[in-house]
Motif scaffolding. Structure first.
Motif, PDB file in Angstrom:
ATOM      1  N   LEU A 188       0.829  -1.210   0.000  1.00 20.32           N
ATOM      2  CA  LEU A 188       0.000   0.000   0.000  1.00 20.32           C
ATOM      3  C   LEU A 188       0.864   1.261   0.000  1.00 20.32           C
ATOM      4  O   LEU A 188       0.561   2.236  -0.698  1.00 20.32           O
ATOM      5  CB  LEU A 188      -0.933   0.000   1.208  1.00 20.32           C
ATOM      6  N   ILE A 189       1.933   1.248   0.790  1.00 20.74           N
ATOM      7  CA  ILE A 189       2.833   2.401   0.827  1.00 20.74           C
ATOM      8  C   ILE A 189       3.506   2.591  -0.517  1.00 20.74           C
ATOM      9  O   ILE A 189       3.616   3.714  -1.022  1.00 20.74           O
ATOM     10  CB  ILE A 189       3.875   2.220   1.948  1.00 20.74           C
ATOM     11  N   GLN A 190       3.931   1.486  -1.127  1.00 23.85           N
ATOM     12  CA  GLN A 190       4.587   1.587  -2.435  1.00 23.85           C
ATOM     13  C   GLN A 190       3.627   2.081  -3.514  1.00 23.85           C
ATOM     14  O   GLN A 190       4.015   2.862  -4.381  1.00 23.85           O
ATOM     15  CB  GLN A 190       5.161   0.229  -2.823  1.00 23.85           C
ATOM     16  N   GLU A 191       2.383   1.622  -3.474  1.00 24.59           N
ATOM     17  CA  GLU A 191       1.384   2.120  -4.429  1.00 24.59           C
ATOM     18  C   GLU A 191       1.315   3.644  -4.383  1.00 24.59           C
ATOM     19  O   GLU A 191       1.333   4.320  -5.425  1.00 24.59           O
ATOM     20  CB  GLU A 191       0.001   1.555  -4.095  1.00 24.59           C
ATOM     21  N   LYS A 192       1.210   4.176  -3.179  1.00 20.43           N
ATOM     22  CA  LYS A 192       1.093   5.624  -3.003  1.00 20.43           C
ATOM     23  C   LYS A 192       2.344   6.340  -3.494  1.00 20.43           C
ATOM     24  O   LYS A 192       2.252   7.354  -4.204  1.00 20.43           O
ATOM     25  CB  LYS A 192       0.829   5.934  -1.531  1.00 20.43           C
ATOM     26  N   LEU A 193       3.526   5.824  -3.149  1.00 22.17           N
ATOM     27  CA  LEU A 193       4.786   6.471  -3.539  1.00 22.17           C
ATOM     28  C   LEU A 193       4.973   6.439  -5.049  1.00 22.17           C
ATOM     29  O   LEU A 193       5.388   7.434  -5.658  1.00 22.17           O
ATOM     30  CB  LEU A 193       5.957   5.778  -2.840  1.00 22.17           C
ATOM     31  N   VAL A 194       4.678   5.307  -5.673  1.00 19.85           N
ATOM     32  CA  VAL A 194       4.816   5.201  -7.134  1.00 19.85           C
ATOM     33  C   VAL A 194       3.823   6.115  -7.841  1.00 19.85           C
ATOM     34  O   VAL A 194       4.159   6.806  -8.804  1.00 19.85           O
ATOM     35  CB  VAL A 194       4.636   3.733  -7.587  1.00 19.85           C
ATOM     36  N   ALA A 195       2.578   6.135  -7.372  1.00 15.78           N
ATOM     37  CA  ALA A 195       1.557   6.970  -8.004  1.00 15.78           C
ATOM     38  C   ALA A 195       1.937   8.444  -7.968  1.00 15.78           C
ATOM     39  O   ALA A 195       1.730   9.184  -8.943  1.00 15.78           O
ATOM     40  CB  ALA A 195       0.210   6.760  -7.321  1.00 15.78           C
ATOM     41  N   LEU A 196       2.521   8.884  -6.849  1.00 13.48           N
ATOM     42  CA  LEU A 196       2.882  10.297  -6.690  1.00 13.48           C
ATOM     43  C   LEU A 196       4.256  10.633  -7.260  1.00 13.48           C
ATOM     44  O   LEU A 196       4.704  11.784  -7.184  1.00 13.48           O
ATOM     45  CB  LEU A 196       2.826  10.682  -5.209  1.00 13.48           C
ATOM     46  N   GLY A 197       4.943   9.633  -7.810  1.00 15.45           N
ATOM     47  CA  GLY A 197       6.236   9.886  -8.429  1.00 15.45           C
ATOM     48  C   GLY A 197       7.412   9.903  -7.478  1.00 15.45           C
ATOM     49  O   GLY A 197       8.529  10.261  -7.869  1.00 15.45           O
ATOM     50  N   ASP A 198       7.192   9.504  -6.226  1.00 15.67           N
ATOM     51  CA  ASP A 198       8.282   9.472  -5.253  1.00 15.67           C
ATOM     52  C   ASP A 198       9.089   8.182  -5.321  1.00 15.67           C
ATOM     53  O   ASP A 198      10.120   8.062  -4.658  1.00 15.67           O
ATOM     54  CB  ASP A 198       7.723   9.640  -3.833  1.00 15.67           C
ATOM     55  N   LYS A 199       8.599   7.225  -6.097  1.00 13.49           N
ATOM     56  CA  LYS A 199       9.315   5.956  -6.285  1.00 13.49           C
ATOM     57  C   LYS A 199       9.119   5.523  -7.729  1.00 13.49           C
ATOM     58  O   LYS A 199       8.017   5.661  -8.282  1.00 13.49           O
ATOM     59  CB  LYS A 199       8.764   4.898  -5.315  1.00 13.49           C
ATOM     60  N   ILE A 200      10.169   5.002  -8.352  1.00 17.94           N
ATOM     61  CA  ILE A 200      10.104   4.686  -9.782  1.00 17.94           C
ATOM     62  C   ILE A 200       9.470   3.326 -10.023  1.00 17.94           C
ATOM     63  O   ILE A 200       8.569   3.184 -10.855  1.00 17.94           O
ATOM     64  CB  ILE A 200      11.518   4.740 -10.401  1.00 17.94           C
ATOM     65  N   HIS A 201       9.943   2.304  -9.288  1.00 15.38           N
ATOM     66  CA  HIS A 201       9.490   0.941  -9.538  1.00 15.38           C
ATOM     67  C   HIS A 201       8.727   0.391  -8.340  1.00 15.38           C
ATOM     68  O   HIS A 201       9.071   0.655  -7.188  1.00 15.38           O
ATOM     69  CB  HIS A 201      10.674   0.024  -9.853  1.00 15.38           C
ATOM     70  N   PHE A 202       7.696  -0.384  -8.648  1.00 14.11           N
ATOM     71  CA  PHE A 202       6.932  -1.077  -7.617  1.00 14.11           C
ATOM     72  C   PHE A 202       7.559  -2.454  -7.405  1.00 14.11           C
ATOM     73  O   PHE A 202       7.705  -3.236  -8.348  1.00 14.11           O
ATOM     74  CB  PHE A 202       5.466  -1.229  -8.044  1.00 14.11           C
ATOM     75  N   GLN A 203       7.916  -2.766  -6.172  1.00 11.03           N
ATOM     76  CA  GLN A 203       8.525  -4.043  -5.844  1.00 11.03           C
ATOM     77  C   GLN A 203       7.658  -4.752  -4.810  1.00 11.03           C
ATOM     78  O   GLN A 203       7.697  -4.404  -3.618  1.00 11.03           O
ATOM     79  CB  GLN A 203       9.943  -3.853  -5.307  1.00 11.03           C
ATOM     80  N   PRO A 204       6.862  -5.740  -5.232  1.00 10.65           N
ATOM     81  CA  PRO A 204       5.989  -6.443  -4.285  1.00 10.65           C
ATOM     82  C   PRO A 204       6.789  -7.057  -3.152  1.00 10.65           C
ATOM     83  O   PRO A 204       7.920  -7.515  -3.342  1.00 10.65           O
ATOM     84  CB  PRO A 204       5.324  -7.528  -5.147  1.00 10.65           C
ATOM     85  N   TYR A 205       6.184  -7.071  -1.979  1.00 15.15           N
ATOM     86  CA  TYR A 205       6.833  -7.631  -0.805  1.00 15.15           C
ATOM     87  C   TYR A 205       7.077  -9.120  -1.018  1.00 15.15           C
ATOM     88  O   TYR A 205       6.185  -9.861  -1.420  1.00 15.15           O
ATOM     89  CB  TYR A 205       5.946  -7.409   0.421  1.00 15.15           C
ATOM     90  N   GLN A 206       8.294  -9.550  -0.773  1.00 19.20           N
ATOM     91  CA  GLN A 206       8.657 -10.948  -0.938  1.00 19.20           C
ATOM     92  C   GLN A 206       8.733 -11.620   0.426  1.00 19.20           C
ATOM     93  O   GLN A 206       9.568 -11.261   1.257  1.00 19.20           O
ATOM     94  CB  GLN A 206      10.015 -11.060  -1.649  1.00 19.20           C
ATOM     95  N   SER A 207       7.860 -12.589   0.648  1.00 16.56           N
ATOM     96  CA  SER A 207       7.847 -13.311   1.914  1.00 16.56           C
ATOM     97  C   SER A 207       8.949 -14.353   1.926  1.00 16.56           C
ATOM     98  O   SER A 207       9.265 -14.963   0.908  1.00 16.56           O
ATOM     99  CB  SER A 207       6.490 -13.982   2.126  1.00 16.56           C
ATOM    100  N   GLU A 208       9.515 -14.555   3.096  1.00 12.36           N
ATOM    101  CA  GLU A 208      10.532 -15.583   3.241  1.00 12.36           C
ATOM    102  C   GLU A 208       9.907 -16.973   3.274  1.00 12.36           C
ATOM    103  O   GLU A 208      10.590 -17.974   3.095  1.00 12.36           O
ATOM    104  CB  GLU A 208      11.329 -15.346   4.524  1.00 12.36           C
ATOM    105  N   HIS A 209       8.590 -17.038   3.533  1.00 15.03           N
ATOM    106  CA  HIS A 209       7.891 -18.321   3.610  1.00 15.03           C
ATOM    107  C   HIS A 209       7.137 -18.564   2.319  1.00 15.03           C
ATOM    108  O   HIS A 209       6.549 -17.657   1.744  1.00 15.03           O
ATOM    109  CB  HIS A 209       6.907 -18.333   4.800  1.00 15.03           C
ATOM    110  N   LYS A 210       7.115 -19.795   1.877  1.00 13.00           N
ATOM    111  CA  LYS A 210       6.423 -20.127   0.636  1.00 13.00           C
ATOM    112  C   LYS A 210       5.004 -20.583   0.892  1.00 13.00           C
ATOM    113  O   LYS A 210       4.213 -20.706  -0.033  1.00 13.00           O
ATOM    114  CB  LYS A 210       7.194 -21.225  -0.111  1.00 13.00           C
TER     115      LYS A 210
END
Length: 518
Positions: free
Chosen positions: A450-472
């Protein structure tokens, strides 16, 4: 003819005594007429000051009495206050008042009560005279077609509240909107005052009391998830500006649909800060999907399942919490009255079904938007509005997307679905619920996206990187029933109309900031 105006503070005992004497004179003297004005105690001083300034009088106490030389509303001749009126009645009519102090106080309180009741009745009449203005954006969307009959049924705002509906969309949808207006008029609803269309941006949301924001489409060609996120900003910026500029000061904004619901809500809050406290996101659609899946498993009705909690991103990375969920009227060896219920997790003995099949089914519905068509979207929006205006069912938990203030350890500044109850025209976050703690891993996963969505939408972050869980594992061992939907699946939720060349796009699995080549 002698015509007097008697004005005073509604709880003033001297006004009560003056009023009673004036009533006696009017009843017994054919040429004596009075007009009464009462004001609430908290507004009396300001009202008196305005009257005196307008007429160039000097008077500071309650009551104030003046004689009208013409008809009511004409230039008046100040008589004075309580003492002056008693002297005038004694001198000209040989009448005085012998009311006791105790009786004066009793009548003063009755006057205040009568004044408040009169104000409430007048407000009720104003509500009937001035209908509730409801604006629906993207009105050519299927959800609008299904929403209109529910709004005009009287179930949402009440049978005593008339509404006027304005369908707002672009110029290209004008012909469709005109036909929709005619169909709406054919309903002959007793609560519908009028229905109209608006395709001029500068006129949008004029005096709106309720704004329903549906899924929007964009003509811009979109190839990456980042572009999808950023494409929401211009329209939300425009809507936010217009709502603050044109809508009623108490406007309520409700965001529904199946694409970027949390993001659109937080962007509207950013660009309409004055009414940010009255902007919410609808989560009942996901809740309804979860109840339907569970009901099919238990062979019962979805309406018998209560208190499913949706956490996180309504249209993406969320967690469906069944720990408080209860089932009513369930056919089993144990029966009880209608209010008797049992915990859902005690009735589903196949824990693997919850951990695997239930999770996978709901994740697929959330990721693709399947089964979240116009009917479900419309019903979810209408039900949330009904709760907002009239309160949610007592004791029930409702999921709602609102701006986080740090409840449950959720970072501030993001729109997050969480458990609430509606009462008195607003909502209350149910922070006192027991045993609903969420693991740090799941909370981090939801909030990170959710934080990354907001940052990318507003141009404060270039790429969206989904959270990677250590557990499968789909389900962490400490949680019984989460349903997680990757934020990377957002692209599959976007309507086909968003893309100019959908047939040439090959959606990559995961879509983690990668470019789709045609």
């Amino acid at each position: 003819m002698a015509k007097f105006v008697i004005a005073g503070r509604a709880d003033c005992p001297y006004y009560a005594k003056t009023e009673l004497l004036a009533d006696y004179l009017q009843k017994n003297l054919p040429d004596f007429r009075i007009h009464k004005i009462t004001q609430r105690p908290e507004v009396w001083e300001d009202w008196l000051k305005d009257v005196c300034e307008k007429n160039k009088w000097s008077h500071k106490n309650s009551p104030i009495i003046w004689r009208e030389l013409l008809d009511r509303g004409g230039k008046g001749l100040l008589l004075g206050g309580y003492n002056e009126f008693l002297e005038h009645a004694q001198l000209y009519y040989d009448v005085t008042s012998s009311m006791t102090t105790e009786l004066m106080m009793v009548i003063a309180q009755e006057n205040l009560g009568a004044h408040i009741q009169k104000e409430q009745e007048e407000e009720g009449l104003k509500t009937c005279i001035n209908p509730l203005q409801v604006w629906i954006t993207s009105a050519s969307a299927p959800a609008c077609y299904n929403l209109i009959p529910i709004l005009t049924s009287g179930e949402v705002f009440g049978m005593h509240t008339e509404i006027s509906i304005t369908l707002f969309d672009n110029k290209q949808a004008e012909e469709y909107l005109k036909s929709l207006v005619m169909e709406t008029q054919d309903l002959a609803s007793p609560v519908l005052r009028s229905v109209s269309i608006c395709t001029k941006v500068e006129e949008a949301f004029c005096q709106a009391h309720v704004v329903v924001v549906l899924d929007d489409s964009t003509d811009k060609e979109v190839f990456t998830l980042e572009d999808c996120l950023r494409s929401r900003v211009p329209l939300c910026r425009l809507y936010g500006y217009l709502i603050e500029k044109n809508a009623h000061e108490s406007v309520r904004v409700i965001v529904g649909g199946k694409t970027f619901v949390n993001l659109k809500t937080v962007l509207l809050m950013r660009y309409a800060p004055r009414i940010a406290h009255n902007i919410i996101a609808v989560a009942l659609g996901v809740e309804g999907e979860a109840k339907a899946i569970l009901a099919r498993k238990l062979k019962t009705a979805p309406s018998y399942i209560k208190d499913v909690i949706i956490w996180g991103n309504i249209s993406g990375n969320n967690y469906v919490d069944l720990r408080k969920t209860r089932v009513y009227r369930y056919e089993s060896a144990i029966w009880g009255p209608l209010h008797y219920s049992r915990p859902l997790l005690n009735l589903i003995f196949d824990s693997q079904w919850i951990k695997r099949e239930f999770v996978a089914t709901l994740k697929n519905l959330t990721a693709t938007g399947r089964q979240f068509g116009g009917i479900l979207a419309a019903h979810s929006i209408a039900t949330t509005l009904k709760y907002w205006y009239h309160g949610s069912p007592p004791g029930e938990i409702v999921s709602l997307g609102i701006l986080s203030e740090g409840q449950f350890g959720i970072p501030k500044g993001i729109v997050f679905s969480m458990p609430v109850k509606f009462e008195n025209g607003t909502w209350v976050v149910l922070t006192d619920l027991k045993d609903i703690e969420i693991s740090e891993q799941i909370m981090t996963r939801m909030t990170s996206d959710l934080i990354q969505e907001k940052l990318v939408a507003l141009g404060d972050k270039i790429h969206f990187q989904p959270y990677q869980s250590e557990h499968k594992d789909l389900v962490p061992h400490e949680e019984k029933n989460p349903v997680m939907s990757d934020a990377a699946d957002f692209l599959n939720q976007i309507p086909q109309t968003t893309f100019e060349k959908p047939q040439s796009l090959e959606f990559l699995n995961g879509f983690e900031g990668k470019t789709v080549e045609s």
